[in-house]
Design an enzyme around this catalytic site. Sequence first.
Site, PDB file in Angstrom:
ATOM      1  CG  HIS A  65      -1.741  -1.122   1.392  1.00 20.06           C
ATOM      2  ND1 HIS A  65      -3.029  -1.321   1.027  1.00 20.06           N
ATOM      3  CD2 HIS A  65      -1.327  -2.487   2.050  1.00 20.06           C
ATOM      4  CE1 HIS A  65      -3.143  -2.529   0.977  1.00 20.06           C
ATOM      5  NE2 HIS A  65      -2.351  -3.027   1.929  1.00 20.06           N
ATOM      6  CG  PHE A  66       4.226   2.157  -2.409  1.00 20.21           C
ATOM      7  CD1 PHE A  66       4.390   1.453  -0.874  1.00 20.21           C
ATOM      8  CD2 PHE A  66       4.464   1.407  -3.631  1.00 20.21           C
ATOM      9  CE1 PHE A  66       5.507   0.535  -1.668  1.00 20.21           C
ATOM     10  CE2 PHE A  66       5.721   0.286  -3.623  1.00 20.21           C
ATOM     11  CZ  PHE A  66       6.126   0.518  -2.717  1.00 20.21           C
ATOM     12  NE  ARG A  67      -1.152   3.268   3.998  1.00 23.05           N
ATOM     13  CZ  ARG A  67      -2.234   2.436   3.924  1.00 23.05           C
ATOM     14  NH1 ARG A  67      -3.178   2.093   3.082  1.00 23.05           N
ATOM     15  NH2 ARG A  67      -1.662   1.763   5.193  1.00 23.05           N
ATOM     16  CG  ASN A  97      -6.531   0.116   0.851  1.00 24.39           C
ATOM     17  OD1 ASN A  97      -5.591   0.216   0.160  1.00 24.39           O
ATOM     18  ND2 ASN A  97      -6.385  -0.129   2.068  1.00 24.39           N
ATOM     19  CG  HIS A 236      -3.684 -10.596   4.160  1.00 23.46           C
ATOM     20  ND1 HIS A 236      -4.543 -10.195   3.558  1.00 23.46           N
ATOM     21  CD2 HIS A 236      -3.750  -9.496   3.785  1.00 23.46           C
ATOM     22  CE1 HIS A 236      -6.129 -10.271   3.816  1.00 23.46           C
ATOM     23  NE2 HIS A 236      -4.722  -8.742   3.338  1.00 23.46           N
ATOM     24  CG  ASP A 307      -0.876  -6.564   4.017  1.00 24.07           C
ATOM     25  OD1 ASP A 307      -1.180  -5.914   3.042  1.00 24.07           O
ATOM     26  OD2 ASP A 307      -1.840  -6.791   4.922  1.00 24.07           O
TER      27      ASP A 307
HETATM   28  O1  DOR Z   1      -3.842  -3.843   8.718  1.00 21.23           O
HETATM   29  C1  DOR Z   1      -3.746  -4.007   6.784  1.00 21.23           C
HETATM   30  N1  DOR Z   1      -3.898  -2.304   6.496  1.00 21.23           N
HETATM   31  N2  DOR Z   1      -4.933  -4.221   6.406  1.00 21.23           N
HETATM   32  C2  DOR Z   1      -4.959  -4.081   5.296  1.00 21.23           C
HETATM   33  O2  DOR Z   1      -5.752  -5.135   4.859  1.00 21.23           O
HETATM   34  C3  DOR Z   1      -5.044  -2.342   4.594  1.00 21.23           C
HETATM   35  C4  DOR Z   1      -3.958  -1.842   5.191  1.00 21.23           C
HETATM   36  C5  DOR Z   1      -3.684  -0.955   5.378  1.00 21.23           C
HETATM   37  O3  DOR Z   1      -3.706  -0.623   4.114  1.00 21.23           O
HETATM   38  O4  DOR Z   1      -3.869   0.147   6.523  1.00 21.23           O
END
Ligand code: DOR
Length: 450
Positions: A65-67, A97, A236, A307
């Site tokens: 997740h690089f936000r 996300n 995961h 993750d």
């Molecule tokens: O712990 C998690 N953080 N699990 C996820 O599925 C999403 C991720 C996040 O985007 O922070």
Amino acid sequence: MTLRYHLVIKGGTLCTPGGPIVADVGIREGRIAAIGALGADAHAAEVIDATGLHVLPGIIDAQVHFREPGFPHKEDLASGTAAAVLGGVTAVLEMPNTDPPTTSAHAMADKVARLRDRARCDVGFFVGATPDNASELDELEVLPGCAGVKVFMGSSTGSLLVADDEALAAVFAHGVRRVAVHAEDEARLIERKPIATAAADPRAHPEWRDAETALRATWRAVALARRFGRRVHVLHVTSADECELLATAKDIATFEIPPQHLTLAAPDCYQALGTRAQMNPPIRDAHHQAALWASIASGACDMLATDHAPHTLEEKARTYPASPSGMPGVQTFLPIMLDHVAAGRLSLARLIDLMSAGPARVWGLAAKGRLAVGFDGDLTLVDLAAKRTIRAADGASRCGWTPFEGREVTGWPIATIVRGHVVMRDGQLIGDAIGRPLRFVETLAAVAPP
Ligand code: DOR
């Protein structure tokens, strides 16, 4: 004199599909052009002496997740890919996300455009399924740079969620590529949330989001895959129960395990790290961890992925369960797993299977995941004997912390090479940001050639 190779790596132990050999590797125009004793013929623009080092096919982290866009204070594509190459990672798959979430053709094109001159490794992006975009997924999943469809069956960070059977069926009915699922059962999460609220303590995290919560969703995902004849990938996997189920579904389902769950265990991790140990699905107890290792040993597990989910320490300081779930991992992925190799928990060959060949096979990454002639010149040079200490201060992630702070490990990435470009050497970032969108074997026709 004409240059035969752009880069030659001399004298390393090459981890080839046929086993380790001490030899040279020559890279021309981004591809592996020769393996063997290149000798005096090896006229090259650049030569790296890899004597004493192991040369691995580039390490791939297929869940990060690089936000970007949305949360640049946590991470962005520049900082995330810098962390990746510092850790020996040559390609990543990024999750949807963000804000806005990657749920439309416009959002996908925007993410791909953001890579240019900013990404240090190659990147692919998942498109997020929603209850509203199922009918568009056939078109979305073949967009350039798209790795496939990701479904959150249970709520985690962000608003993406497809929880009920009807909406999930619509997702599985549209498209043909492998579907990635975050398998936690939303109804059970809602029902059990009071456990977390009452405890106000992250030690309750694996009790709230218990193994049954994960098993129910994984079971439903496999049932949907069978009903629609659609391949599924369970992200995961964290429990003994899921490992048992998924070992009976190898014809249709692949799965991954996070290195954190192989390394940390409840209750100690929550005692030591508090909310920094909080991620979804949770880190569980020694019984589940032993089952995850058994699935590494048996060969049933297809791949590992971190993750990588950075949140700031300030955000993590909120009282549980208001604290966000997730921890960084892309830069420590290889060091942590090399340390497990040094401790005899898996072989180097299995590490490569799980961290390079596996993700390339599962996600159909064109020309990646194999140290062999014709494949991309993605290589990770490691010193198996180097003893180092993991420090967040050496990290590139914006979040500024690691759950492995102060951990001494044996085995360390020394250089990272992406399509023949040396992008990291001895802990230093090198050169321009040359990362490109990944190409996928199932949709190559839709993507311009390199
Ligand atoms: O712990 C998690 N953080 N699990 C996820 O599925 C999403 C991720 C996040 O985007 O922070």
